[in-house]
Design a protein around this motif. Structure first.
Motif, PDB file in Angstrom:
ATOM      1  N   LYS A  11       0.872  -1.173   0.000  1.00  0.00           N
ATOM      2  CA  LYS A  11       0.000   0.000   0.000  1.00  0.00           C
ATOM      3  C   LYS A  11       0.910   1.223   0.000  1.00  0.00           C
ATOM      4  O   LYS A  11       1.762   1.370   0.872  1.00  0.00           O
ATOM      5  N   LEU A  12       0.759   2.087  -1.008  1.00  0.00           N
ATOM      6  CA  LEU A  12       1.576   3.283  -1.128  1.00  0.00           C
ATOM      7  C   LEU A  12       0.733   4.529  -0.904  1.00  0.00           C
ATOM      8  O   LEU A  12      -0.305   4.713  -1.549  1.00  0.00           O
ATOM      9  N   SER A  13       1.191   5.383  -0.029  1.00  0.00           N
ATOM     10  CA  SER A  13       0.565   6.674   0.199  1.00  0.00           C
ATOM     11  C   SER A  13       1.095   7.628  -0.871  1.00  0.00           C
ATOM     12  O   SER A  13       2.303   7.846  -0.966  1.00  0.00           O
ATOM     13  N   VAL A  14       0.195   8.175  -1.683  1.00  0.00           N
ATOM     14  CA  VAL A  14       0.611   9.021  -2.803  1.00  0.00           C
ATOM     15  C   VAL A  14      -0.061  10.391  -2.732  1.00  0.00           C
ATOM     16  O   VAL A  14      -1.150  10.539  -2.199  1.00  0.00           O
ATOM     17  N   ALA A  93       7.778   8.188 -21.428  1.00  0.00           N
ATOM     18  CA  ALA A  93       6.906   8.839 -20.444  1.00  0.00           C
ATOM     19  C   ALA A  93       7.661   9.847 -19.578  1.00  0.00           C
ATOM     20  O   ALA A  93       7.102  10.393 -18.638  1.00  0.00           O
ATOM     21  N   SER A  94       8.945  10.091 -19.888  1.00  0.00           N
ATOM     22  CA  SER A  94       9.790  10.993 -19.099  1.00  0.00           C
ATOM     23  C   SER A  94       9.854  10.596 -17.628  1.00  0.00           C
ATOM     24  O   SER A  94       9.900  11.436 -16.743  1.00  0.00           O
ATOM     25  N   ALA A  95       9.861   9.291 -17.376  1.00  0.00           N
ATOM     26  CA  ALA A  95       9.978   8.785 -16.009  1.00  0.00           C
ATOM     27  C   ALA A  95      11.410   8.988 -15.521  1.00  0.00           C
ATOM     28  O   ALA A  95      12.344   9.055 -16.318  1.00  0.00           O
ATOM     29  N   ASP A 115       9.126   6.653  -8.815  1.00  0.00           N
ATOM     30  CA  ASP A 115       7.774   7.080  -9.188  1.00  0.00           C
ATOM     31  C   ASP A 115       7.524   8.518  -8.749  1.00  0.00           C
ATOM     32  O   ASP A 115       8.417   9.192  -8.217  1.00  0.00           O
ATOM     33  N   LEU A 116       6.332   9.003  -8.953  1.00  0.00           N
ATOM     34  CA  LEU A 116       6.004  10.408  -8.695  1.00  0.00           C
ATOM     35  C   LEU A 116       6.126  10.811  -7.224  1.00  0.00           C
ATOM     36  O   LEU A 116       6.271  11.992  -6.924  1.00  0.00           O
ATOM     37  N   ASP A 117       6.053   9.831  -6.319  1.00  0.00           N
ATOM     38  CA  ASP A 117       6.133  10.138  -4.892  1.00  0.00           C
ATOM     39  C   ASP A 117       7.444   9.696  -4.261  1.00  0.00           C
ATOM     40  O   ASP A 117       7.585   9.703  -3.046  1.00  0.00           O
ATOM     41  N   GLY A 118       8.416   9.321  -5.088  1.00  0.00           N
ATOM     42  CA  GLY A 118       9.737   8.988  -4.588  1.00  0.00           C
ATOM     43  C   GLY A 118       9.987   7.519  -4.306  1.00  0.00           C
ATOM     44  O   GLY A 118      11.066   7.161  -3.839  1.00  0.00           O
ATOM     45  N   TYR A 119       9.017   6.651  -4.564  1.00  0.00           N
ATOM     46  CA  TYR A 119       9.230   5.220  -4.352  1.00  0.00           C
ATOM     47  C   TYR A 119      10.137   4.672  -5.445  1.00  0.00           C
ATOM     48  O   TYR A 119       9.991   5.020  -6.618  1.00  0.00           O
ATOM     49  N   LEU A 120      11.082   3.814  -5.062  1.00  0.00           N
ATOM     50  CA  LEU A 120      11.953   3.171  -6.035  1.00  0.00           C
ATOM     51  C   LEU A 120      11.285   1.908  -6.552  1.00  0.00           C
ATOM     52  O   LEU A 120      10.778   1.102  -5.774  1.00  0.00           O
ATOM     53  N   ILE A 121      11.305   1.754  -7.869  1.00  0.00           N
ATOM     54  CA  ILE A 121      10.707   0.607  -8.535  1.00  0.00           C
ATOM     55  C   ILE A 121      11.791  -0.058  -9.367  1.00  0.00           C
ATOM     56  O   ILE A 121      12.413   0.601 -10.201  1.00  0.00           O
ATOM     57  N   THR A 122      12.026  -1.342  -9.143  1.00  0.00           N
ATOM     58  CA  THR A 122      12.963  -2.086  -9.972  1.00  0.00           C
ATOM     59  C   THR A 122      12.181  -3.061 -10.821  1.00  0.00           C
ATOM     60  O   THR A 122      11.364  -3.824 -10.306  1.00  0.00           O
ATOM     61  N   VAL A 123      12.404  -3.005 -12.134  1.00  0.00           N
ATOM     62  CA  VAL A 123      11.870  -4.037 -13.018  1.00  0.00           C
ATOM     63  C   VAL A 123      13.048  -4.924 -13.374  1.00  0.00           C
ATOM     64  O   VAL A 123      14.135  -4.444 -13.680  1.00  0.00           O
ATOM     65  N   SER A 124      12.845  -6.217 -13.275  1.00  0.00           N
ATOM     66  CA  SER A 124      13.946  -7.160 -13.348  1.00  0.00           C
ATOM     67  C   SER A 124      13.563  -8.375 -14.171  1.00  0.00           C
ATOM     68  O   SER A 124      12.417  -8.825 -14.137  1.00  0.00           O
ATOM     69  N   MET A 125      14.544  -8.888 -14.911  1.00  0.00           N
ATOM     70  CA  MET A 125      14.333 -10.137 -15.662  1.00  0.00           C
ATOM     71  C   MET A 125      15.592 -10.980 -15.567  1.00  0.00           C
ATOM     72  O   MET A 125      16.701 -10.456 -15.422  1.00  0.00           O
ATOM     73  N   GLY A 126      15.406 -12.282 -15.618  1.00  0.00           N
ATOM     74  CA  GLY A 126      16.542 -13.187 -15.642  1.00  0.00           C
ATOM     75  C   GLY A 126      17.275 -13.057 -16.963  1.00  0.00           C
ATOM     76  O   GLY A 126      16.655 -12.872 -18.008  1.00  0.00           O
ATOM     77  N   ILE A 127      18.616 -13.128 -16.926  1.00  0.00           N
ATOM     78  CA  ILE A 127      19.403 -13.020 -18.154  1.00  0.00           C
ATOM     79  C   ILE A 127      19.522 -14.384 -18.820  1.00  0.00           C
ATOM     80  O   ILE A 127      19.128 -14.560 -19.957  1.00  0.00           O
ATOM     81  N   ASP A 128      20.070 -15.351 -18.104  1.00  0.00           N
ATOM     82  CA  ASP A 128      20.257 -16.697 -18.643  1.00  0.00           C
ATOM     83  C   ASP A 128      19.241 -17.613 -17.982  1.00  0.00           C
ATOM     84  O   ASP A 128      19.420 -18.044 -16.845  1.00  0.00           O
ATOM     85  N   LYS A 129      18.186 -17.922 -18.686  1.00  0.00           N
ATOM     86  CA  LYS A 129      17.078 -18.716 -18.139  1.00  0.00           C
ATOM     87  C   LYS A 129      17.487 -20.171 -17.865  1.00  0.00           C
ATOM     88  O   LYS A 129      16.792 -20.887 -17.157  1.00  0.00           O
TER      89      LYS A 129
END
Length: 144
Positions: A11-14, A93-95, A115-129
């Motif tokens: 839950k994020l307070s925004v 999106a100029s993120a 994000d817009l309220d300062g939360y860090l978001i990491t999107v991650s994927m495996g390199i060698d499956k």
């Protein structure tokens, strides 16, 4: 949209639910599960989802919330199929890109966004499956 019990969610307070809702949809491909408006029609809570079990509840910050505390020590991590696609979406999106895309020694390609309220978001994927957990651990230990 599938409905299921959520054993854990964030839950994020925004500062602005509508703007945050748009950011998560535009940058991270989240969909709205449910939006709750106040009496004036302004969205005060939104349940959003990326993949199954990637649920976030966005809530309007209250007067006693300290906006400077948002995000301190918290990093949300989401598994995706293609980090570079998210990098392109973020750029379009100029993120705020904090880091990446970058290949990590733990067999992950990551993009770190704010994000817009300062939360860090990491999107991650495996390199060698093909690598299993022990292969990854051995790879990391060899670089220490």
């Amino acid at each position: 949209m599938e409905f299921y019990p959520m054993p854990l969610f964030v839950k994020l307070s925004v500062s602005n639910v509508e703007k945050s809702l748009c950011w998560y949809k535009e940058v991270l491909n989240f969909d709205s599960v449910f939006e709750l408006p106040d009496k004036g029609g302004k969205i005060m809570m939104a349940h959003i989802r990326g993949k199954k079990y990637q649920d976030i509840i966005l809530v309007a910050e209250s007067a006693h919330d300290d906006i400077n505390a948002n995000g301190k020590g918290i990093v949300l991590n989401f598994s995706v199929d293609d980090v570079d696609l998210y990098s392109k979406k973020a750029s379009k999106a100029s993120a705020v890109v904090v880091e990446g895309p970058i290949d990590r020694s733990w067999n992950a390609r990551e993009l770190v966004l704010r994000d817009l309220d300062g939360y860090l978001i990491t999107v991650s994927m495996g390199i060698d499956k093909e690598k299993d957990f022990n292969d990854v651990i051995n790879q990391v230990e060899s670089k220490l």
